[in-house]
Design an enzyme around this catalytic site. Structure first.
Site, PDB file in Angstrom:
ATOM      1  N   ILE A 252     -10.084 -13.635  -0.596  1.00 23.34           N
ATOM      2  CA  ILE A 252     -10.316 -13.784   0.761  1.00 23.34           C
ATOM      3  C   ILE A 252      -9.945 -12.609   1.491  1.00 23.34           C
ATOM      4  O   ILE A 252     -10.398 -12.052   2.206  1.00 23.34           O
ATOM      5  CB  ILE A 252      -9.953 -14.884   1.327  1.00 23.34           C
ATOM      6  CG1 ILE A 252     -10.391 -16.151   0.504  1.00 23.34           C
ATOM      7  CG2 ILE A 252     -10.041 -15.153   2.736  1.00 23.34           C
ATOM      8  CD1 ILE A 252     -11.947 -16.268   0.850  1.00 23.34           C
ATOM      9  N   GLU A1209      -2.042  24.260  -9.501  1.00 17.99           N
ATOM     10  CA  GLU A1209      -3.693  23.922  -9.932  1.00 17.99           C
ATOM     11  C   GLU A1209      -3.681  24.223 -11.306  1.00 17.99           C
ATOM     12  O   GLU A1209      -4.516  23.427 -11.979  1.00 17.99           O
ATOM     13  CB  GLU A1209      -4.194  24.961  -9.015  1.00 17.99           C
ATOM     14  CG  GLU A1209      -4.216  24.536  -7.459  1.00 17.99           C
ATOM     15  CD  GLU A1209      -5.114  25.642  -6.810  1.00 17.99           C
ATOM     16  OE1 GLU A1209      -6.293  24.993  -6.109  1.00 17.99           O
ATOM     17  OE2 GLU A1209      -4.945  26.864  -7.017  1.00 17.99           O
TER      18      GLU A1209
END
Length: 1277
Positions: A252, A1209
Site C-alpha cells: 500500500i 571513468e
C-alpha cells in the site's frame, strides 16, 4: 502529523534529523534504514529490527522506539564502532548510502554482537551502494566477526613485499615496496554495549500492560485506525469494507507514495496480538497473519536445523525463496496476506495483490504442514538480480509417489509471472498422475497449457515460457536425485548459486623511504568527510533546514512522445489547498530557449513536445505533497504528430540524425580489404544505463531581496554552467547568482547539464513568489526527465588474416541521442582503437534523433561503448579463426615504444603491456582456463567462461578549454588554512587529495586545513568535475597557489628557522600580509581536427587490464561472477585507497551496464523502469567473491600532478570482461549441443539473453513470434 505520514518525512522536516536519507520512496535502496525497537510481550524481550523509513507510517510506531544514525554516535560526542570502521575501511565515498549501511550493521550487532559473514551479507542485502562496489563496506564490518568466521580478515596485513619490477625506469631496475594494507585496526573503538541507547523504560512499562482501546489518527486527507483486538478489527472491516488493512505497508505504501493512489482510511493490524502467534503442532506450524517474513524465515530455519530432512522438504523450498525475497528491511516489515479455513491455492488469489477474501474477512493465520514420506517439494525463481528483486517467473512444485514406487500419486505445479495471478497447471498434472515416465510428455503438456500472449505484460514472453519447462526439468532432476535413481544427465543444474560476500587482495606501491613521514601524498588516507558521512552529519542539499516560508516545486511533464500542445489548463491545480502558482513558458522573464552546442534547448515546452517526460510546466505549493498532487491535476491537451519513433533502427530508416557527424580514418581501407584472408560483417547492440545516483537531482533557490540577488544550494557537477543558465533564464547578470555545492550524493556525469534546467525553473519560482523554493525530484521523475547513458549500435566490417591479425576495420557507431543533442557526442570514435594497432581503421559516428528524453553524460562518456564494439570485433575474429580470444588480442596490441593512435596522438603502450602481463599472471589465467575446460566437460547444465581485456583510456576533455582548474588558498593569522577550489566533491575524494597536496606544500598537517564548499562566488567560471580530470586540474591549481604562498613566506622562514608555522605566518612583514592566493591551472591544448583525422584528443592515457570468470546456469540464464583480477596503471597514486575504491566502484557500475541494468520503454516511448523495483543496479550478491585490484608499480605520468593519473571513468569498461566471459560460457553450452560458437548477444547480457542463447529443446518450445504480428510490451531503443 498525518500530513507527512511516513517516518522519513517526520525525521527530515519535523525532528530535523537529516541522517536518514530519502533515496527512492519505495523501500528499494535502503538509504532510509533506521532501527525500530519494540517490547515483545509474548517472549518478554525487546526486539530490534531495521525498517525502511520511507514506507513506515509514523502512526504505526506507537509504543516503539526509533533509533537513527544520529542516535548511535557523532563526531561531536563519540563515534560508534560501526561508524568508525566503515569510514576507516574506506567504505564511504559519496556517503549518501552510508547512514543506511551503518544502521543495518548496528541493528545486527544489537541482536548478535558476534556475527558471521553470512549474517553481515543478509543484513546488508537490502542496502544499495552506487559508489564503492561494496567490498570496502564489508572489509570494515567483517572486523566485528569472530576471527574463525571472518575468513581472510586481513589478507597479508602489514606485509611489505620487496619486489624487483620488470619495469625499467631511467635504464635502472628500481626495487619497490608493495603493501597490501589499505587500512589498519590499531586503536579502533571496541564494541561497547554501554554505548547503546537503552529501550525507554516508559515504553517497557507500556508494553507490559495489556493494550486497551483502538487508536485513531486523523490527518487532512487520511485517517488511520489501529485496533487492539480481533473483534475490533473485524468490526472495522465490516464498517469500512474498502479500507486496506496494513501491517508492513510494503504494498500500500509504495502505491500511495509513488503512484498517487489515495486511501482516505487505513486500518493498521499490527497491534492485534492474536495475529502474532506462532504455534507448532503435530501437523506443522501455524503462523499468525501479521508475523513478518523475517520471523517466518527464522521459524523455517529452526525447523530445518532441528528436524529430520524428510519432514522439512517443504520448509527448505520455502526458505530458498525467502532468502532471495526483498531485503532484510522489507522482510522485517512485510507480512503474509482473511476467518474460515481455506486452501492456499489458485482460487485464493484473484489478481495481483488481490484475494478471494470477503470484505468483512481478515486473514488469521497460515498453516504450513510438514512434508510427508514420499512427498517432494521444490521452489524456483528467476529474477533480474538473485536477491532483492521481483521474480520474472517463480514456481512451486510438489509430487507424491505411491509408497515404494516411482508412480506419481499426485502432482501440483504452480507458476507466478505467467498470468495475472497465480497459475495452477491442472491438465498437465492430471494427465501425469499414475505415470512413471514423465519428462518428455510433461514438457509438451506444459508448453500447451501455459498460455502467454506475445504482448503479455512484462514482456520476455519466450523467456518466461522457457523458464516454465526449465523449472520443471530442474524439479524432475531433483526428485530423481532424491530417489537415488541413476540417470545419464549430470546434476549440476540442481545446485543453486550461493551468494557470498566479496573479499579481495589489493596491492600498491609504498612511498619512497626518502619521503617525509609528515607528507600525506601517496598514503591510503581516509576520505576527509567519511566520519561525518557515517554519522549522518554530512549535509546534502535536501538536508538544509527549510527557511521561513519555503515553497516546493514539482514538474509537470509531457505524456506524449510527439505532439502539438493545444492547451495547458492549471485551473484545477491552482484551486487546491496550498498551491501558490503555476509556471510555464510565459513566466520566464529571460530566455525560455537557449542554444546548447549550436542546438536549441527549451526550458518549458511551448508549442510542441518531443518526448514523454519533457517539462511543460511546474506547480509551486506550500509542501512537496501538495505540489505533487496538484501537478497531477494540470490538464494538457495535445494533438499527436507524426512521425514518432524511438529506436536506432527506426532513426536509420528515417535518416534522422543530428548534424554532429564525425569520421576518423587511417590507412587505405579499400586496398586492405582486397588483400586480407577473410572479411567479417557483424553488429552489436548496447543498451543504455540509468545513473541511479543515490541522491536525486534538486536544489534550493533563495532570493536575497536586494539587487535581485539569488542563492542556489544545488546538486551540480558544473556550478558555473548552472549559474549561466539561471542568469540567461532570469535575464540577470551572473554576478547576482551564487551557486553553492557542498557535496553530491553521487553524480557520474548526470548532474552536469540537466540540473541547470531544473535550477532555472526553481529560480523562476523563487523570483516570482519572492520566497525560497525547494526542488527534489522523486526517483521515478528523475529517471524519466534526466535520462542516462546512450544506447549504441555498432556495425562493423573487418578484414583479417587466418592467424588472427586484423588488417582493416570499418566501424559505424549509431547512438540514440534522444530528442535534443544535449551532451550527445561522438567521442566514442576517439576510444575505438583501445589498445590495438589496426593499420587500416575507419570510424564513423552518428547521433540518432528520436522522440525520447535526450541522453546525457555518464561515467566514461562514450568510452565503454566504443571500446566494447572493438572488443566484440576481436572476440568474433578469434571465434572465426578458431583461436583463443586472448591470443588474438595479444597479436593485435600496440607494441612499439612510440605508437600513434588512429587520431595521430603519440603514446607509449609500455604500461598497458605490463598491466596485461601482470593481470594474466596474478589471475593465473592459463591454469584456470584449463580448469574451466574440465569443468565444462563435466557439467551439462552449468558452464564457465573466462575473459581478459586490456584497456587504453584517454583522460581529460577533448575540448581543451575545459582542461583547467582554479583554487583559492587563504592562510589565517592563527596558522589555519582554508582551501576553496572549482571542483565538486561527489565521492571521488577530490577534497581529500586537495588536502594532501596542500599539506605537502605548506608542510602543515591535514587537520589544519579546511576545504570550503564549491561556490561560484569564490571560484568563477570553473570547469565541470568530469572526464576523470578533476584532481589533475584542481590539484595543480592548489599546488601552484600553495607554492606561491610559500614563496612569500620564504624570507621569514629563512630568517627565523626555529619559529613554528603560526609564528612564521604572524611575523610575515606587513606589505605582504594578505596571505591569500588564487591560482588558475590550464592544461595543454587538446582537440581533434576531424577533417584530417588528427590531433591530441586527450591529456594522457590511463592503462589497465582485467580478467574475469563467470558461471552460468544454462537452464535459467542466471550467472554468478566468480572472480575478477584488475591491474591498473594510475601513475604514482596520490591516495591508493581512494584510487582502488574508484576502480572497484567503476567496475561494479560496469557490471550493471553489461549484465543487469536494462531500461525498458513501451511502444509509446514511455520509460517503464522508473525506480529500484523495476530497474536493478548491482547489489551485494552481484559482486565477485574474489575481487582483486593491483596498482601497477613503478609507473609514472609526467603530465599530471605528482605523476598520478585520473581514474574515475576508465574502470567501467573493464566489466566487459564479465560480458565476454558469459559469452564464452554460452559458447561452451552451444558447442555441446552442436551449435556454432558465433551467435548474437546484445548488452546487457541479462538472464533472458543468456538463457535464450543457450539454445536447447526447451527454448525450441517457445519460438519467437514473427515481427509485426503483435504489439510488444517493450522495445529495444
Amino acid at each position: 502529523m498525518l500530513r507527512q505520514n511516513h517516518l522519513h518525512v517526520s525525521l527530515l522536516y519535523i525532528v530535523l534529523l537529516t541522517g536518514t536519507k530519502y533515496g527512492c520512496g519505495g523501500g528499494g535502496c535502503g538509504a532510509c534504514t533506521v532501527m525500530v525497537s519494540r517490547y515483545d510481550q509474548i517472549h518478554n524481550r525487546v526486539l530490534h529490527y531495521t525498517v525502511n523509513a520511507c514506507l513506515q507510517p509514523i502512526c504505526t510506531l506507537h509504543g516503539a522506539a526509533v533509533v537513527t544514525v544520529e542516535g548511535i554516535g557523532s563526531t561531536k560526542t563519540k563515534l560508534h564502532p560501526v561508524q568508525e570502521r566503515i569510514a576507516k575501511a574506506h567504505g564511504s565515498q559519496c556517503g549518501f548510502c552510508t547512514p543506511g549501511m551503518v544502521m543495518s550493521m548496528y541493528t545486527l550487532l544489537r541482536n548478535k554482537p558476534h556475527p558471521t559473514m553470512e549474517d553481515i551479507r543478509e543484513a546488508l542485502g537490502g542496502n544499495l551502494c552506487r559508489c564503492t562496489g561494496y567490498r570496502p563496506i564489508i572489509d570494515g564490518f567483517k572486523t566485528f566477526c569472530v576471527v574463525s568466521n571472518a575468513f581472510n580478515l586481513f589478507p597479508k596485513a602489514s606485509c611489505l613485499i620487496q619486489r624487483k619490477n620488470d619495469c625499467v625506469l631511467n635504464k635502472c631496475l628500481i626495487p619497490c615496496q608493495i603493501s597490501e594494507e589499505l587500512f589498519h585496526m590499531d586503536n579502533v573503538l571496541p564494541l561497547d554495549p554501554s554505548q547503546d541507547l537503552i529501550f525507554p523504560p516508559e515504553l517497557m512499562i507500556m508494553g507490559k500492560k495489556r493494550a486497551c482501546g483502538s487508536l485513531c489518527f486523523q490527518g487532512d486527507r487520511l485517517k488511520l485506525i489501529s485496533p487492539v483486538d480481533l473483534t475490533n478489527l473485524l468490526e472495522l472491516k465490516t464498517e469500512y469494507s474498502e479500507a486496506p488493512v496494513v501491517v508492513g505497508n510494503t504494498t500500500i505504501g509504495p502505491n500511495m507514495q509513488l503512484k498517487g493512489v489515495h486511501h482516505p482510511l487505513i486500518i493498521y493490524a499490527g497491534r492485534v496480538s492474536d495475529l502474532h502467534t506462532v504455534t507448532w503442532g503435530k501437523d506443522g506450524v501455524s503462523m499468525g497473519a501479521v508475523c513478518t517474513l523475517s520471523s517466518l524465515k527464522e521459524e523455517m530455519e529452526r525447523a530445518v536445523r532441528e528436524m529430520e530432512a524428510e519432514r522439512t522438504r517443504g520448509y527448505q523450498a520455502l526458505l530458498q525463496t525467502l532468502r532471495c525475497l526483498a531485503g532484510k528491511q522489507i522482510r522485517n516489515m512485510a507480512v503474509k496476506n482473511g476467518t474460515r479455513t481455506i486452501t492456499l491455492n489458485e482460487e485464493l488469489f484473484t489478481g495481483f495483490g488481490k484475494t478471494a477474501l470477503r470484505p468483512d474477512e481478515v486473514l488469521l493465520s497460515i498453516d504450513i504442514p510438514y512434508s510427508k514420506p514420499w512427498e517432494f517439494v521444490s521452489a524456483f525463481r528467476q529474477a533480474q538480480r538473485r536477491e532483492f528483486a521481483f521474480s520474472i517467473v517463480n514456481a512451486g512444485m510438489k509430487v507424491v509417489f505411491r509408497e515404494g514406487t516411482n508412480i506419481v500419486e499426485s502432482l501440483n505445479i504452480y507458476y507466478g509471472g505467467v498470468g495475472a495471478t497465480l497459475v495452477k497447471i491442472g491438465r498437465t498434472c492430471q494427465k501425469l498422475v499414475g505415470r512413471y515416465e514423465l519428462l518428455a510428455d510433461a514438457c509438451c503438456l506444459l508448453e500447451e497449457e501455459v498460455e502467454l500472449s506475445d504482448s503479455a505484460h512484462g514482456g520476455k514472453v519466450e523467456y518466461r515460457k522457457t523458464l516454465t519447462t526449465s523449472f520443471f526439468f530442474k524439479f524432475y532432476m531433483q526428485v530423481l536425485q532424491e530417489l537415488r535413481e541413476r540417470v545419464h544427465i549430470q546434476d549440476s543444474a540442481l545446485k543453486p548459486f550461493k551468494n557470498e560476500v566479496p573479499q579481495g587482495h589489493h596491492s600498491f606501491q609504498l612511498v619512497s623511504n626518502a619521503q617525509s613521514s609528515q607528507d600525506p601524498v601517496g598514503h591510503p588516507m581516509m576520505h576527509q568527510a567519511a566520519f561525518h558521512q557515517a554519522t549522518g552529519e554530512a549535509q546534502y542539499y535536501d538536508d538544509i533546514p527549510p527557511v521561513q516560508g519555503e515553497l516546493f516545486v514539482f514538474m509537470v511533464t509531457s505524456t506524449r512522445a510527439h505532439a502539438k500542445i493545444i492547451n495547458i489548463d492549471p485551473s484545477e491545480a491552482l484551486g487546491m489547498t496550498g498551491v501558490v502558482t503555476f509556471l510555464s513558458a510565459g513566466d520566464v522573464p529571460g530566455q525560455n530557449r537557449r542554444m546548447l552546442f549550436n542546438n536549441p534547448e527549451e526550458l518549458f515546452a511551448e508549442e510542441e513536445v518531443s518526448c514523454v517526460g519533457q517539462i511543460i510546466g511546474a506547480v509551486v505549493a506550500e509542501s512537496r505533497e501538495q505540489a505533487r498532487r496538484a501537478a497531477q491535476r494540470v490538464k494538457v491537451t495535445y494533438q499527436d504528430l507524426l512521425p514518432v519513433f524511438f529506436t536506432i533502427e527506426e532513426a536509420i530508416q528515417h535518416q534522422s540524425f543530428f548534424d554532429l557527424k564525425r569520421k576518423l580514418e587511417r590507412g587505405d581501407m579499400d586496398k586492405a580489404f582486397e588483400t586480407v584472408d577473410q572479411i567479417l560483417e557483424d553488429e552489436i547492440y548496447l543498451g543504455g544505463q540509468e545513473h541511479f545516483y543515490m541522491e536525486t537531482q534538486g536544489l534550493i533557490a533563495v532570493p536575497k531581496g536586494e539587487n535581485g540577488e539569488l542563492e542556489l544550494f544545488v546538486a551540480s557537477q558544473h556550478s558555473a554552467y548552472t549559474q549561466e543558465v539561471v542568469g540567461i533564464t532570469l535575464g540577470i547578470d551572473s554576478n547576482k547568482i551564487t551557486c553553492h555545492v557542498r557535496r553530491l550524493g553521487g553524480a557520474f556525469g548526470g548532474k552536469v547539464m540537466k540540473i541547470a534546467s531544473l535550477s532555472a525553473i526553481t529560480a523562476i519560482a523563487a523570483v516570482k513568489t519572492g520566497r525560497a523554493v525547494r526542488c527534489v525530484l522523486e526517483r521515478g521523475d528523475d529517471m524519466l526527465i534526466t535520462s542516462g547513458r546512450h544506447p549504441f549500435l555498432g556495425k562493423y566490417k573487418v578484414g583479417y588474416n587466418n592467424d588472427g591479425t586484423i588488417m582493416a576495420a570499418d566501424i559505424t557507431y549509431y547512438s540514440n541521442g534522444g530528442c535534443t543533442l544535449n551532451e550527445s557526442s561522438v567521442v566514442t570514435l576517439l576510444h575505438m582503437d583501445n589498445g590495438y594497432r589496426i593499420p587500416n581503421l575507419r570510424g564513423r559516428g552518428l547521433v540518432c534523433k528520436t522522440y525520447l528524453p535526450s541522453y546525457t553524460a555518464f561515467r566514461g562518456f562514450g568510452g565503454p561503448q566504443g571500446l566494447m564494439v572493438m572488443e566484440s570485433v576481436l572476440h568474433e575474429v578469434a571465434v572465426k579463426c578458431g583461436l583463443p580470444p586472448q591470443k588474438v588480442r595479444e597479436i593485435n596490441m600496440y607494441r612499439e615504444e612510440e605508437c600513434y593512435t588512429h587520431h595521430k596522438q603519440l603514446f607509449s603502450p609500455r604500461n598497458m603491456l605490463r598491466c596485461w602481463d601482470e593481470c594474466l599472471d596474478k589471475a593465473g589465467y592459463h591454469d584456470r582456463l584449463q580448469a574451466i575446460q574440465q569443468f565444462n566437460t563435466s557439467n551439462r547444465w552449468k558452464k564457465r567462461g573466462i575473459s581478459a581485456v586490456p584497456m587504453k583510456f584517454g583522460v581529460g576533455f577533448s575540448k581543451g578549454f575545459y582542461n583547467q582548474g582554479a583554487a583559492l588558498v587563504n592562510i589565517y593569522k592563527d596558522g589555519s588554512v582554508l582551501v576553496a577550489h572549482g571542483g565538486t566533491e561527489m565521492g571521488q575524494g577530490i577534497n581529500t587529495k586537495a588536502l594532501q597536496i596542500a599539506s605537502r606544500i605548506l608542510k602543515v598537517p591535514m587537520s589544519s586545513i579546511h576545504i570550503k564548499e564549491t561556490c561560484t562566488g569564490n571560484i568563477p567560471n570553473a570547469a565541470p568535475s568530469a572526464a576523470s580530470f578533476g584532481t589533475d586540474a584542481v590539484g595543480m591549481a592548489v599546488k601552484d597557489a600553495c607554492e606561491k604562498l610559500m614563496g612569500r613566506l620564504k624570507p621569514v622562514m629563512e630568517n627565523h628557522p626555529k619559529y613554528t608555522w603560526q609564528q612564521w605566518v604572524i611575523n610575515k612583514h606587513p606589505p605582504d600580509y594578505n596571505k591569500l592566493n588564487i591560482m588558475m591551472f590550464l592544461g595543454p591544448h587538446t582537440g581533434v581536427d576531424w577533417e584530417n583525422s588528427e590531433g591530441p584528443a586527450y591529456y594522457y592515457f590511463t592503462f589497465g587490464a582485467c580478467c574475469s570468470e563467470v558461471e552460468i546456469d544454462c537452464l535459467t540464464g542466471d550467472h554468478k561472477n566468480l572472480r575478477t583480477d584488475i591491474v591498473m596503471d594510475v601513475g604514482r597514486s596520490l591516495n591508493p585507497a581512494l584510487d582502488i575504491g574508484q576502480i572497484e566502484g567503476g567496475f561494479v557500475q560496469g557490471i550493471g551496464l553489461y549484465t543487469i541494468e536494462e531500461l525498458q520503454f513501451s511502444p509509446e516511448g514511455v520509460l517503464m523502469t522508473r525506480g529500484p523495483s523495476q530497474y536493478k543496479i548491482p547489489a551485494l550478491c552481484d559482486i565477485p567473491p574474489q575481487l582483486n585490484v593491483h596498482l601497477l608499480a613503478n609507473a609514472q605520468n609526467p603530465h599530471a600532478i605528482y605523476s598520478s593519473k585520473g581514474i574515475g571513468e576508465p574502470p567501467v569498461f573493464l566489466a566487459s570482461t564479465i560480458f565476454f566471459a558469459i559469452k564464452e560460457a554460452v559458447a561452451a553450452a552451444r558447442r555441446e549441443r552442436g551449435l556454432g560458437d558465433s551467435f548474437p548477444l546484445s548488452s546487457p547480457a541479462t538472464s533472458e539473453r543468456i538463457r535464450m542463447a543457450c539454445e536447447d529443446q526447451f527454448t525450441e518450445m517457445a519460438p519467437s513470434p514473427k515481427k509485426g504480428t503483435f504489439k510488444p510490451w517493450s522495445i529495444n531503443i
